[in-house]
Write an enzyme that holds these catalytic residues in place. Sequence first.
Site, PDB file in Angstrom:
ATOM      1  N   GLU A   1       0.836  -1.203   0.000  1.00  0.00           N
ATOM      2  CA  GLU A   1       0.000   0.000   0.000  1.00  0.00           C
ATOM      3  C   GLU A   1       0.872   1.255   0.000  1.00  0.00           C
ATOM      4  OE1 GLU A   1      -3.098  -2.507   2.803  1.00  0.00           O
ATOM      5  OE2 GLU A   1      -1.945  -0.828   3.637  1.00  0.00           O
TER       6      GLU A   1
ATOM      7  N   GLU B   1      -4.385  -6.535   2.906  1.00  0.00           N
ATOM      8  CA  GLU B   1      -3.117  -7.192   3.244  1.00  0.00           C
ATOM      9  C   GLU B   1      -3.149  -8.684   2.943  1.00  0.00           C
ATOM     10  OE1 GLU B   1      -3.354  -3.417   5.596  1.00  0.00           O
ATOM     11  OE2 GLU B   1      -4.719  -5.087   5.186  1.00  0.00           O
TER      12      GLU B   1
ATOM     13  N   PHE C   1       2.080  -1.188   8.723  1.00  0.00           N
ATOM     14  CA  PHE C   1       2.358  -1.181  10.162  1.00  0.00           C
ATOM     15  C   PHE C   1       2.304  -2.615  10.653  1.00  0.00           C
ATOM     16  CE2 PHE C   1       0.818   3.075   9.455  1.00  0.00           C
ATOM     17  CZ  PHE C   1       1.459   3.883  10.393  1.00  0.00           C
TER      18      PHE C   1
ATOM     19  N   ASP D   1       1.286  -3.572  13.321  1.00  0.00           N
ATOM     20  CA  ASP D   1       0.029  -3.711  14.054  1.00  0.00           C
ATOM     21  C   ASP D   1      -1.084  -4.292  13.185  1.00  0.00           C
ATOM     22  OD1 ASP D   1       0.709  -1.371  16.422  1.00  0.00           O
ATOM     23  OD2 ASP D   1       1.572  -1.074  14.447  1.00  0.00           O
ATOM     24  N   PHE D   2      -0.939  -4.211  11.871  1.00  0.00           N
ATOM     25  CA  PHE D   2      -1.983  -4.687  10.957  1.00  0.00           C
ATOM     26  C   PHE D   2      -1.880  -6.180  10.678  1.00  0.00           C
ATOM     27  CE2 PHE D   2      -2.036  -0.247   8.723  1.00  0.00           C
ATOM     28  CZ  PHE D   2      -2.475   0.341   9.895  1.00  0.00           C
TER      29      PHE D   2
ATOM     30  N   HIS E   1      -0.958   1.674  16.177  1.00  0.00           N
ATOM     31  CA  HIS E   1       0.081   2.017  15.205  1.00  0.00           C
ATOM     32  C   HIS E   1       1.452   2.195  15.855  1.00  0.00           C
ATOM     33  CE1 HIS E   1      -3.663   3.267  13.218  1.00  0.00           C
ATOM     34  NE2 HIS E   1      -3.024   3.139  12.075  1.00  0.00           N
TER      35      HIS E   1
END
Length: 340
Positions: free
Chosen positions: A34, A65, A88, A90-91, A134
């Site tokens: 992205e 993702e 990130f 976190d994703f 994040h």
Amino acid sequence: METAKKRMLSGNKAMAEAISQEMERDPNVFVLGEDIGKYGGIFGSTQGLIETYGPERVLDTPISETAFIGAAIGAAAEGMRPVAELMFVDFFGVCMDQIYNHMAKIPYMSGGNVKLPMVLMTAVGGGYNDAAQHSQTLYATFAHLPGMKVVAPSTPYDLKGMMTSAIRDDNPVVFMFHKSLQGLGWMDQLDEAVGNVPEEAYTVPLDKAAVVREGNDVTIVGIQMMTHYAVQAAEKLAEEGIEAEVIDLRSLAPIDKDTILTSLKKTGRLLVVDEDYLSYGMTAEIAAIAAEEALYDLEAPVRRVAVPDVPLPYSSVLEDFVIPGKEKIYEEVKSLLEEG
């Protein structure tokens, strides 16, 4: 005789240069994720690539993702060398099935007949008030899972060299880069985010820690920003006659046990510092290595400093409180030296 002038690059430019050089060397290397095309990645890790290699090898993907990491896995299985960016760390939750049930397991489940030479690079770390979704590092979450190499470089030199090694490796590599060490203009400017980087391609091993400061009194093991804070704390300790040895772990999986154990034979004391959560993390793993393989070299119990088991706060005051810094490391070493 003139001294050769150092070539200074920020972390993000060192990463982008490594990827570019490998794309030029090997037509099977391509990048997807992205905002990695025209935008150059929100943390600058793909700057300039689309202008050089075009949209067929630098693929801006939809916000899915699972889809683009799955596409990278399929491409790698067919012999290409994709570099996918998970914006990130976190994703990871929305795509962990692709990462762990496919990327990490296909080589094993195929009896080694299917190689997955791919890199999953992802931004980690807090320190700039981006809140709980994040700002994590999640080092141990990935290091815990077999089937992947996991690295976390902390200097521009290592970012370039380890990225080159990761792209050339025939195994899946999770490449964690710290946002604060990218050297981006819109973030706080850190001296550590800029360093000497040779122009030619070179490699740095994916399985070796680095002793970044030698000392005889205590060993401090850090990861990324914690390594830099440990060096700062060590300089302050040196003013009091205390010489700390600082190890930059660099490789989370596998861990370079030999470098840690060699240092402990010299110092007899260990402090492990981590920007991940305290419980079940890298600090516990390294403490366990010390207990299992260097117990009789230790003159005092192992100390650990890490993020408390709470989500990362948005408040700058609270974020500064939970993320360890130079002063916390300094205080912990002073306390450790009073034992034993």
